[in-house]
Design an enzyme around this catalytic site. Sequence first.
Site, PDB file in Angstrom:
ATOM      1  CB  ALA A  22      33.463  40.250  48.906  1.00 25.37           C
ATOM      2  CG  LEU A  26      28.623  48.051  38.848  1.00 27.61           C
ATOM      3  CD1 LEU A  26      27.444  47.091  38.998  1.00 27.61           C
ATOM      4  CD2 LEU A  26      28.209  49.478  39.168  1.00 27.61           C
ATOM      5  CG  ASN A  28      35.013  41.280  37.179  1.00 25.60           C
ATOM      6  OD1 ASN A  28      34.607  40.198  36.791  1.00 25.60           O
ATOM      7  ND2 ASN A  28      36.271  41.488  37.526  1.00 25.60           N
ATOM      8  CB  ALA A  30      34.044  36.376  36.478  1.00 19.04           C
ATOM      9  NE  ARG A 132      41.820  46.487  42.092  1.00 18.68           N
ATOM     10  CZ  ARG A 132      42.564  45.915  41.144  1.00 18.68           C
ATOM     11  NH1 ARG A 132      42.030  45.585  39.982  1.00 18.68           N
ATOM     12  NH2 ARG A 132      43.844  45.673  41.339  1.00 18.68           N
ATOM     13  CD  GLU A 166      39.827  50.940  37.253  1.00 17.10           C
ATOM     14  OE1 GLU A 166      39.967  49.720  37.280  1.00 17.10           O
ATOM     15  OE2 GLU A 166      39.115  51.558  38.066  1.00 17.10           O
ATOM     16  CG  HIS A 234      40.074  46.801  33.378  1.00 17.32           C
ATOM     17  ND1 HIS A 234      40.283  45.933  34.429  1.00 17.32           N
ATOM     18  CD2 HIS A 234      39.863  48.012  33.937  1.00 17.32           C
ATOM     19  CE1 HIS A 234      40.207  46.594  35.570  1.00 17.32           C
ATOM     20  NE2 HIS A 234      39.957  47.853  35.303  1.00 17.32           N
ATOM     21  CG  ASN A 345      37.227  37.510  42.942  1.00 16.80           C
ATOM     22  OD1 ASN A 345      36.059  37.854  42.914  1.00 16.80           O
ATOM     23  ND2 ASN A 345      38.008  37.749  43.979  1.00 16.80           N
ATOM     24  CB  CYS A 351      43.895  40.323  35.342  1.00 19.58           C
ATOM     25  SG  CYS A 351      42.480  40.983  34.454  1.00 19.58           S
TER      26      CYS A 351
END
Length: 427
Positions: A22, A26, A28, A30, A132, A166, A234, A345, A351
């Site tokens: 989806a 923002l 990221n 990929a 998230r 995070e 990150h 994604n 990760c």
Amino acid sequence: MSGGAIREINFDGLIGPSHNYAGLSLGNLASTRNAGDVSQPRAAALQGIEKMRANLRLGLVQGVFMPLPRPNHGWLARLGADISETSHALAANAMSASAMWAANAATVSPAPDTADGRCHLTVANLKTMPHRSHEWPDTLKQLRVAFGNEAAFAVHDPVPPAFGDEGAANFMRLSTGHGDPGLELFVYGISGGPFPARQHIEASQAIARLHRLDADRTLFIQQSEEAIAAGAFHNDVVAVANERVLFAHELAFADQAATVERIGEKFDDLQYVEVGADEVPLADAISSYLFNAQLVTLPDGKQTLIVPGECRETPTVWAWLERHLAGNGPIQRVEVVDVRQSMANGGGPACLRLRVACDPADVDPRFLANEDKLDAMAACVERTWPETIDARELTSATLLKVVADARDAMLDVMDLAELREPAKVSD
């Protein structure tokens, strides 16, 4: 306090049946690039299981976390919404499978670092991104089951959401061995062009206090604005540490030379491996997820880097890795894994896992993987996970039932019925 032997356990998030593209994250690149594509939840979960299986065969201790309940009906209800009638944007946020990236589940301080001799975990609030921000109650519930031995673990509520946290994606630890006292490195952001800084220094400082860390063995480090602007949302996209080794891109930190010097002053066994921007441009490092690899110690003592297949396909990255291995550097072995559905994604091998250094005997055994358990998980995925999901059809009644039934089936396989009901959130 546990009296057993401390080992590092990598707890991988099983990629959930609602895995979709989806484009919610923002910063990221990929995630944004693949927004709207058709995802393959079944293939994604099977790739993740094979990654866990490969780690087991390397002699590592492997753990697993379950997908969270999706859609998150409770979160929607608090917004006065219902999945069948709400906007596409809210539905996409409620259906997100991003909890598969377990590196964002929590920050973990092993027992040798804490004043009370217990392993401390603080669940991340993930407040920066709506999709998230509603994960933490169910993640916290799962952590309190997996690490329910209060003599060995302390599991904390999230830092209040005025301050963004995070989790372990912005945290590193250096030590002579996983069971020895270490130097804990908290990496925070300030800004990065159009992208928000997701880890606030106030959140990192709060976690250090909650975990009762020794100030002399704790450092707060600023991530470079250039790295954030380039898509390193990150820290683990540009740096990773394991035992004595810190592996980082030349542009990972603000005032890199001074930062490395500060680390070396606190940890005199440091083995620093830097990748220069002239050898691997920042864009190549980020697109290949060279640093979002698992840097682990095998039973024979070899420092091993577990990288995604994209590293082998990026000429500058693969050439650097070959030179390093030929030069007998601290990283002595490279293993390649296929996690393309996760990579598309915006999440690589690192990760997908939360590192917890503890005595495995103190962990609820249902969360520890073995070959038979992975076989059973794979069979359940093959039987119940949807083959594809079009992100434009997230409110389909048929899809919603398939997703819910698939998760329930996996909880039955893992004997984790207590995770079936969503966590309650009090006002």
